[in-house]
Design a protein around this motif. Structure first.
Motif, PDB file in Angstrom:
ATOM      1  N   ALA A   1       0.848  -1.189   0.000  1.00 32.63           N
ATOM      2  CA  ALA A   1       0.000   0.000   0.000  1.00 32.63           C
ATOM      3  C   ALA A   1       0.883   1.238   0.000  1.00 32.63           C
ATOM      4  O   ALA A   1       2.040   1.192   0.438  1.00 32.63           O
ATOM      5  N   LYS A   2       0.327   2.333  -0.491  1.00 35.94           N
ATOM      6  CA  LYS A   2       1.050   3.590  -0.430  1.00 35.94           C
ATOM      7  C   LYS A   2       1.175   4.050   1.013  1.00 35.94           C
ATOM      8  O   LYS A   2       2.198   4.582   1.436  1.00 35.94           O
ATOM      9  N   GLY A   3       0.128   3.840   1.786  1.00 33.75           N
ATOM     10  CA  GLY A   3       0.142   4.176   3.200  1.00 33.75           C
ATOM     11  C   GLY A   3      -0.967   3.436   3.915  1.00 33.75           C
ATOM     12  O   GLY A   3      -1.872   2.883   3.280  1.00 33.75           O
ATOM     13  N   ALA A   4      -0.927   3.410   5.249  1.00 31.71           N
ATOM     14  CA  ALA A   4      -1.958   2.735   6.025  1.00 31.71           C
ATOM     15  C   ALA A   4      -2.066   3.398   7.391  1.00 31.71           C
ATOM     16  O   ALA A   4      -1.065   3.867   7.943  1.00 31.71           O
ATOM     17  N   THR A   5      -3.284   3.432   7.917  1.00 34.14           N
ATOM     18  CA  THR A   5      -3.518   4.028   9.232  1.00 34.14           C
ATOM     19  C   THR A   5      -4.275   3.051  10.119  1.00 34.14           C
ATOM     20  O   THR A   5      -5.343   2.539   9.716  1.00 34.14           O
ATOM     21  N   PHE A   6      -3.705   2.806  11.292  1.00 26.30           N
ATOM     22  CA  PHE A   6      -4.354   1.986  12.313  1.00 26.30           C
ATOM     23  C   PHE A   6      -4.478   2.874  13.562  1.00 26.30           C
ATOM     24  O   PHE A   6      -3.473   3.205  14.197  1.00 26.30           O
ATOM     25  N   TRP A   7      -5.693   3.259  13.890  1.00 33.77           N
ATOM     26  CA  TRP A   7      -5.909   4.198  14.986  1.00 33.77           C
ATOM     27  C   TRP A   7      -7.049   3.689  15.865  1.00 33.77           C
ATOM     28  O   TRP A   7      -8.125   3.385  15.385  1.00 33.77           O
ATOM     29  N   LEU A   8      -6.765   3.541  17.158  1.00 34.24           N
ATOM     30  CA  LEU A   8      -7.741   3.051  18.126  1.00 34.24           C
ATOM     31  C   LEU A   8      -8.249   1.660  17.753  1.00 34.24           C
ATOM     32  O   LEU A   8      -9.413   1.323  17.980  1.00 34.24           O
ATOM     33  N   ASP A   9      -7.381   0.854  17.186  1.00 31.77           N
ATOM     34  CA  ASP A   9      -7.746  -0.517  16.846  1.00 31.77           C
ATOM     35  C   ASP A   9      -7.514  -1.436  18.038  1.00 31.77           C
ATOM     36  O   ASP A   9      -6.744  -1.137  18.942  1.00 31.77           O
ATOM     37  N   SER A  10      -8.183  -2.573  17.985  1.00 33.28           N
ATOM     38  CA  SER A  10      -8.026  -3.576  19.037  1.00 33.28           C
ATOM     39  C   SER A  10      -7.648  -4.900  18.389  1.00 33.28           C
ATOM     40  O   SER A  10      -8.410  -5.453  17.595  1.00 33.28           O
ATOM     41  N   PHE A  11      -6.449  -5.381  18.724  1.00 31.78           N
ATOM     42  CA  PHE A  11      -5.950  -6.670  18.218  1.00 31.78           C
ATOM     43  C   PHE A  11      -6.047  -7.680  19.366  1.00 31.78           C
ATOM     44  O   PHE A  11      -5.310  -7.592  20.345  1.00 31.78           O
ATOM     45  N   ARG A  12      -6.940  -8.638  19.265  1.00 36.23           N
ATOM     46  CA  ARG A  12      -7.223  -9.529  20.377  1.00 36.23           C
ATOM     47  C   ARG A  12      -6.678 -10.935  20.177  1.00 36.23           C
ATOM     48  O   ARG A  12      -7.023 -11.848  20.926  1.00 36.23           O
ATOM     49  N   ALA A  13      -5.856 -11.132  19.164  1.00 37.23           N
ATOM     50  CA  ALA A  13      -5.229 -12.441  18.935  1.00 37.23           C
ATOM     51  C   ALA A  13      -3.934 -12.201  18.156  1.00 37.23           C
ATOM     52  O   ALA A  13      -3.343 -11.126  18.244  1.00 37.23           O
ATOM     53  N   GLY A  14      -3.517 -13.169  17.366  1.00 39.75           N
ATOM     54  CA  GLY A  14      -2.268 -13.041  16.636  1.00 39.75           C
ATOM     55  C   GLY A  14      -2.321 -11.977  15.550  1.00 39.75           C
ATOM     56  O   GLY A  14      -3.381 -11.686  14.990  1.00 39.75           O
ATOM     57  N   VAL A  15      -1.151 -11.391  15.251  1.00 36.78           N
ATOM     58  CA  VAL A  15      -1.026 -10.361  14.210  1.00 36.78           C
ATOM     59  C   VAL A  15       0.243 -10.647  13.419  1.00 36.78           C
ATOM     60  O   VAL A  15       1.278 -10.971  14.004  1.00 36.78           O
ATOM     61  N   ASP A  16       0.157 -10.504  12.098  1.00 33.18           N
ATOM     62  CA  ASP A  16       1.327 -10.815  11.270  1.00 33.18           C
ATOM     63  C   ASP A  16       1.448  -9.806  10.129  1.00 33.18           C
ATOM     64  O   ASP A  16       0.637  -9.798   9.201  1.00 33.18           O
ATOM     65  N   PHE A  17       2.479  -8.941  10.226  1.00 34.89           N
ATOM     66  CA  PHE A  17       2.769  -7.962   9.195  1.00 34.89           C
ATOM     67  C   PHE A  17       4.058  -8.298   8.440  1.00 34.89           C
ATOM     68  O   PHE A  17       4.647  -7.432   7.798  1.00 34.89           O
ATOM     69  N   ARG A  18       4.506  -9.527   8.506  1.00 31.40           N
ATOM     70  CA  ARG A  18       5.779  -9.870   7.870  1.00 31.40           C
ATOM     71  C   ARG A  18       5.706  -9.684   6.350  1.00 31.40           C
ATOM     72  O   ARG A  18       4.751 -10.102   5.708  1.00 31.40           O
ATOM     73  N   GLY A  19       6.724  -9.045   5.809  1.00 30.59           N
ATOM     74  CA  GLY A  19       6.832  -8.878   4.365  1.00 30.59           C
ATOM     75  C   GLY A  19       5.986  -7.763   3.792  1.00 30.59           C
ATOM     76  O   GLY A  19       5.911  -7.621   2.561  1.00 30.59           O
ATOM     77  N   VAL A  20       5.356  -6.932   4.628  1.00 29.11           N
ATOM     78  CA  VAL A  20       4.533  -5.843   4.087  1.00 29.11           C
ATOM     79  C   VAL A  20       5.424  -4.801   3.411  1.00 29.11           C
ATOM     80  O   VAL A  20       6.579  -4.602   3.796  1.00 29.11           O
ATOM     81  N   GLN A  21       4.867  -4.140   2.403  1.00 29.01           N
ATOM     82  CA  GLN A  21       5.592  -3.098   1.686  1.00 29.01           C
ATOM     83  C   GLN A  21       4.715  -1.850   1.621  1.00 29.01           C
ATOM     84  O   GLN A  21       3.704  -1.832   0.925  1.00 29.01           O
ATOM     85  N   PHE A  22       5.102  -0.832   2.385  1.00 33.99           N
ATOM     86  CA  PHE A  22       4.403   0.438   2.377  1.00 33.99           C
ATOM     87  C   PHE A  22       5.335   1.511   1.839  1.00 33.99           C
ATOM     88  O   PHE A  22       6.504   1.580   2.238  1.00 33.99           O
ATOM     89  N   THR A  23       4.814   2.355   0.938  1.00 32.72           N
ATOM     90  CA  THR A  23       5.625   3.440   0.408  1.00 32.72           C
ATOM     91  C   THR A  23       6.088   4.364   1.525  1.00 32.72           C
ATOM     92  O   THR A  23       7.236   4.814   1.551  1.00 32.72           O
ATOM     93  N   SER A  24       5.180   4.654   2.437  1.00 25.87           N
ATOM     94  CA  SER A  24       5.531   5.394   3.646  1.00 25.87           C
ATOM     95  C   SER A  24       5.155   4.532   4.851  1.00 25.87           C
ATOM     96  O   SER A  24       4.210   3.734   4.771  1.00 25.87           O
ATOM     97  N   PRO A  25       5.894   4.656   5.963  1.00 26.69           N
ATOM     98  CA  PRO A  25       5.625   3.791   7.120  1.00 26.69           C
ATOM     99  C   PRO A  25       4.171   3.909   7.567  1.00 26.69           C
ATOM    100  O   PRO A  25       3.617   5.009   7.634  1.00 26.69           O
ATOM    101  N   PRO A  26       3.532   2.795   7.875  1.00 27.43           N
ATOM    102  CA  PRO A  26       2.136   2.847   8.332  1.00 27.43           C
ATOM    103  C   PRO A  26       2.053   3.498   9.708  1.00 27.43           C
ATOM    104  O   PRO A  26       2.889   3.244  10.579  1.00 27.43           O
ATOM    105  N   SER A  27       1.047   4.344   9.896  1.00 30.95           N
ATOM    106  CA  SER A  27       0.897   5.023  11.182  1.00 30.95           C
ATOM    107  C   SER A  27       0.009   4.202  12.109  1.00 30.95           C
ATOM    108  O   SER A  27      -0.920   3.526  11.670  1.00 30.95           O
ATOM    109  N   VAL A  28       0.326   4.279  13.392  1.00 28.15           N
ATOM    110  CA  VAL A  28      -0.433   3.555  14.398  1.00 28.15           C
ATOM    111  C   VAL A  28      -0.535   4.440  15.633  1.00 28.15           C
ATOM    112  O   VAL A  28       0.398   5.177  15.960  1.00 28.15           O
ATOM    113  N   GLY A  29      -1.671   4.397  16.311  1.00 36.50           N
ATOM    114  CA  GLY A  29      -1.816   5.196  17.520  1.00 36.50           C
ATOM    115  C   GLY A  29      -2.982   4.735  18.356  1.00 36.50           C
ATOM    116  O   GLY A  29      -4.052   4.392  17.834  1.00 36.50           O
ATOM    117  N   ASN A  30      -2.755   4.676  19.683  1.00 35.52           N
ATOM    118  CA  ASN A  30      -3.796   4.329  20.643  1.00 35.52           C
ATOM    119  C   ASN A  30      -4.440   2.967  20.371  1.00 35.52           C
ATOM    120  O   ASN A  30      -5.626   2.763  20.639  1.00 35.52           O
TER     121      ASN A  30
END
Length: 432
Positions: free
Chosen positions: A350-379
């Motif tokens: 993706a060119k970009g991605a935003t994860f804000w106020l998300d809830s991850f309640r089990a496993g998460v896997d971002f291995r090998g992702v390609q973002f043009t700009s670093p994905p933002s995350v907050g809260n």
């Protein structure tokens, strides 16, 4: 009128007369027979008077004969007309063969009506019965009490669209109108009728059939199923010019594998209640919306293509969700999303991605992702101790990392933040 058309009218009147005699000898009124076989009294009247433009479904004839026989058995009567179903099936079969001969028979130029002349100018063979007559009868049957009659009417609408290309969007709209009507839970056949409507629609929206082109494909169709009630949907391989599934309810599985959305695709507020919903290899050429969607089953978006944004804000994923190799040309939004099961974005782009106020309640896997700009995350929060693989600039902060900063958090909760924010939080805690 040509000879075949005359024979058809005589045959359909004769067949209706036989049905009428059978009912009369059974001692049933039209209303009584209609109630016994689950159709409207007007349907009985039309059948007996030869008012149908095409042979009715044999299921209705079978029910008609059975109801008459049962009524006579109850009062020890008899018939002058054969009541064996094989005999009625042969009579009905002859009627269908005559109708098919009538439908396919060319009309001489001397007897072609103005409407038929227009049809010839468009390169198709004119139908001996006007479109509006056939269409109105099919639409009338959609209100029939018998699910078999309704299914036959839906198939007839599809056949009419095949024959009259200029009427196709109108027929698509009518199929969608039917699917937006709340289902009658007291009708045991309602689910199968809806599946028939979906199959009639999907069969015309697929450019490919098997290894070749689909000759029945209807190009450039808009599908409006906003607040529709769908069950066991399979729109895999279908092409939509514009699709609106806002607030639609999907009972059972839903498949859109390889589907192509040429224009805007809307699923805002949709509810998927089945075991799984799959958009694998689907293509969203322009705008697409999956905001406020409730995915109650396993969710698959592997290899999906988004020509603009991918919008999943405020959606709920009750089971595992898979976005592996998903490609987004612009931005992916997952603000306020809740992932109750594992979620994986392996090799997503993706060119970009935003994860804000998300809830991850089990496993998460971002291995090998390609973002043009670093994905933002907050809260965001991560719950439980499941295995997680975050993008390079993301870190987890627990109550143990900054004692006292997250006093109200359970032990297995962690804040998911960018490295810069994590450093800021630690600095604030140390300075307090």
């Amino acid at each position: 009128m040509n000879e075949v058309a005359t024979d058809w009218q005589e045959a359909v009147r004769r067949f209706g007369g036989l049905l009428g005699r059978l009912r009369g000898e059974a001692g049933l009124t039209m209303r009584e027979l209609a109630g016994a076989i689950g159709v409207a009294p007007a349907t009985v009247s039309k059948a007996e008077n030869g008012g149908y433009a095409r042979p009715q479904d044999f299921y209705v004839v079978k029910q008609w004969v059975a109801a008459c026989v049962n009524h006579v058995d109850g009062r020890s009567g008899s018939f002058s007309i054969p009541v064996e179903l094989d005999w009625w099936r042969e009579e009905h079969g002859q009627l269908e063969r005559l109708y098919e001969n009538l439908r396919l028979r060319p009309i001489s130029s001397e007897s072609v009506a103005p409407a038929a002349t227009a049809a010839l100018s468009h390169g198709r063979e004119p139908h001996p019965i006007p479109f509006e007559v056939l269409h109105q009868k099919a639409v009338d049957h959609l209100a029939d009490r018998s699910p078999h009659v309704r299914m036959a009417a839906l198939r007839t609408l599809g056949d009419l669209g095949d024959e009259y290309p200029e009427k196709r969007q109108r027929i698509v709209n009518e199929l969608c109108d039917y699917l937006r009507i709340p289902p009658d839970t007291s009708d045991a056949g309602e689910g199968q009728v809806r599946r028939t409507a979906q199959m009639v629609l999907a069969a015309r929206l697929r450019p490919q059939r098997g290894d070749g082109m689909n000759p029945a494909f209807w190009l450039d169709m808009d599908v409006d199923l906003k607040r529709g009630y769908l069950c066991d949907v399979n729109f895999s391989g279908c092409e939509f010019r514009r699709a609106d599934f806002d607030e639609a309810q999907f009972e059972g599985e839903a498949y859109f594998n390889g589907a192509r959305f040429v224009g805007e695709a809307r699923f805002v507020g949709a509810v998927f209640l089945g075991y799984e919903v799959s958009f694998q290899s689907a293509r969203f050429e322009t705008l697409s919306w999956f905001r406020w969607v409730a995915f109650h089953g396993y969710t698959y978006f592997q290899d999906a293509y988004f020509g603009f944004n991918a919008e999943f804000s405020r959606s709920q994923f009750s089971e595992n969700a898979y976005f592996d190799r998903m490609m987004v040309q612009n931005h992916a939004w997952y603000t306020h999303a809740v992932f109750h099961g594992s979620v994986t974005f392996q090799k997503a782009q993706a060119k970009g991605a935003t994860f804000w106020l998300d809830s991850f309640r089990a496993g998460v896997d971002f291995r090998g992702v390609q973002f043009t700009s670093p994905p933002s995350v907050g809260n965001c929060v991560a719950v439980d101790q499941a295995e997680r693989y975050w993008p390079n600039n993301w870190v987890e902060l627990t109550a143990e990392d900054v004692p006292g900063f997250f006093d109200s958090w359970p032990e297995d909760w962690a804040a998911v933040v960018e490295e810069a924010q994590a450093a800021e939080i630690r600095a604030r805690w140390l300075s307090s």
